[in-house]
Design a protein around this motif. Structure first.
Motif, PDB file in Angstrom:
ATOM      1  N   ASP A 219      -3.141   3.515   2.548  1.00 22.70           N
ATOM      2  CA  ASP A 219      -4.031   3.387   1.392  1.00 22.70           C
ATOM      3  C   ASP A 219      -3.892   1.995   0.784  1.00 22.70           C
ATOM      4  N   TYR A 220      -4.945   1.213   0.923  1.00 20.06           N
ATOM      5  CA  TYR A 220      -4.993  -0.129   0.346  1.00 20.06           C
ATOM      6  C   TYR A 220      -6.073  -0.213  -0.724  1.00 20.06           C
ATOM      7  N   THR A 221      -6.104   0.783  -1.612  1.00 18.39           N
ATOM      8  CA  THR A 221      -7.073   0.811  -2.710  1.00 18.39           C
ATOM      9  C   THR A 221      -6.388   0.648  -4.066  1.00 18.39           C
TER      10      THR A 221
ATOM     11  N   ASN B  51     -10.015  -2.564   1.073  1.00 17.93           N
ATOM     12  CA  ASN B  51     -10.157  -1.643  -0.051  1.00 17.93           C
ATOM     13  C   ASN B  51     -10.538  -0.214   0.353  1.00 17.93           C
ATOM     14  N   GLN B  52      -9.800   0.326   1.300  1.00 20.85           N
ATOM     15  CA  GLN B  52     -10.034   1.711   1.703  1.00 20.85           C
ATOM     16  C   GLN B  52      -8.788   2.301   2.367  1.00 20.85           C
ATOM     17  N   ILE B  53      -8.869   3.565   2.662  1.00 21.20           N
ATOM     18  CA  ILE B  53      -7.788   4.232   3.377  1.00 21.20           C
ATOM     19  C   ILE B  53      -8.019   4.021   4.869  1.00 21.20           C
TER      20      ILE B  53
ATOM     21  N   ASP C  58      -2.949  -6.842 -13.313  1.00 17.34           N
ATOM     22  CA  ASP C  58      -3.191  -8.226 -12.903  1.00 17.34           C
ATOM     23  C   ASP C  58      -4.161  -8.361 -11.736  1.00 17.34           C
ATOM     24  N   TYR C  59      -4.272  -7.323 -10.903  1.00 21.32           N
ATOM     25  CA  TYR C  59      -5.073  -7.409  -9.683  1.00 21.32           C
ATOM     26  C   TYR C  59      -6.026  -6.223  -9.584  1.00 21.32           C
ATOM     27  N   ALA C  60      -7.267  -6.515  -9.271  1.00 19.14           N
ATOM     28  CA  ALA C  60      -8.261  -5.456  -9.049  1.00 19.14           C
ATOM     29  C   ALA C  60      -7.878  -4.656  -7.811  1.00 19.14           C
ATOM     30  N   PRO C  61      -8.284  -3.398  -7.723  1.00 22.04           N
ATOM     31  CA  PRO C  61      -7.953  -2.579  -6.552  1.00 22.04           C
ATOM     32  C   PRO C  61      -8.353  -3.252  -5.234  1.00 22.04           C
ATOM     33  N   GLY C  62      -7.428  -3.206  -4.290  1.00 21.01           N
ATOM     34  CA  GLY C  62      -7.678  -3.726  -2.953  1.00 21.01           C
ATOM     35  C   GLY C  62      -7.730  -5.234  -2.839  1.00 21.01           C
TER      36      GLY C  62
ATOM     37  N   GLY D  22       0.846  -1.186   0.000  1.00 19.33           N
ATOM     38  CA  GLY D  22       0.000   0.000   0.000  1.00 19.33           C
ATOM     39  C   GLY D  22       0.882   1.236   0.000  1.00 19.33           C
ATOM     40  N   THR D  23       0.252   2.378   0.130  1.00 18.12           N
ATOM     41  CA  THR D  23       0.986   3.631   0.274  1.00 18.12           C
ATOM     42  C   THR D  23       0.596   4.255   1.604  1.00 18.12           C
TER      43      THR D  23
END
Length: 142
Positions: free
Chosen positions: A81-83, A107-109, A88-92, A69-70
């Protein structure tokens, strides 16, 4: 001149991020003041470089699984931030999924509050969606 260049080499990609840079061991995780069930004091590491954070687990055979994440230092809060995703991979999801073993929402901050902040020790807390107070205690290992 060669010595000066060697000592000015970049040890932090894209700038100095201060005390965050390096690897931190999550040595304690409590939920409402009680040690989290099944928590292993020697298996979760947070590694900061630039604005990237890898939180990983290492098993007894030293096999490592990381989640990427960032992060942003927001003064009295650390925002994770894990969105993110890629082709290759959908968000989160997958390697961009928030570490569920830390009770992070997906899938959220994630907003973590600084309880303590020193150069080699950091204590963070958050309220989860069940209104439990989760406290993460980390110590810098390099």
């Amino acid at each position: 001149m060669l010595v000066a260049v060697a000592f000015c080499g970049c040890r932090m990609n894209n700038g100095d991020i201060g005390d965050f840079f390096g690897s931190w061991l999550l040595y304690s995780m409590t939920i409402d003041g009680q040690e989290a069930e099944g928590f292993d004091t020697e298996s979760t590491y947070w590694e900061f470089q630039n604005n990237i954070l890898e939180i990983s687990r290492v098993d007894s055979h030293y096999q490592k699984w990381g989640r990427w994440g960032t992060w942003v230092d927001d003064g009295d809060r650390l925002l994770l931030d894990y969105t993110h995703g890629d082709e290759d991979y959908a968000p989160g999801t997958d390697i961009y999924q928030a570490p569920e073993w830390l009770y992070f929402p997906s899938n959220q901050i994630i907003v973590l509050n600084f309880v303590e902040r020193q150069s080699k020790r950091m204590v963070l807390s958050m309220q989860d969606d069940k209104d439990r107070r989760i406290v993460y205690s980390l110590r810098k290992i390099w």
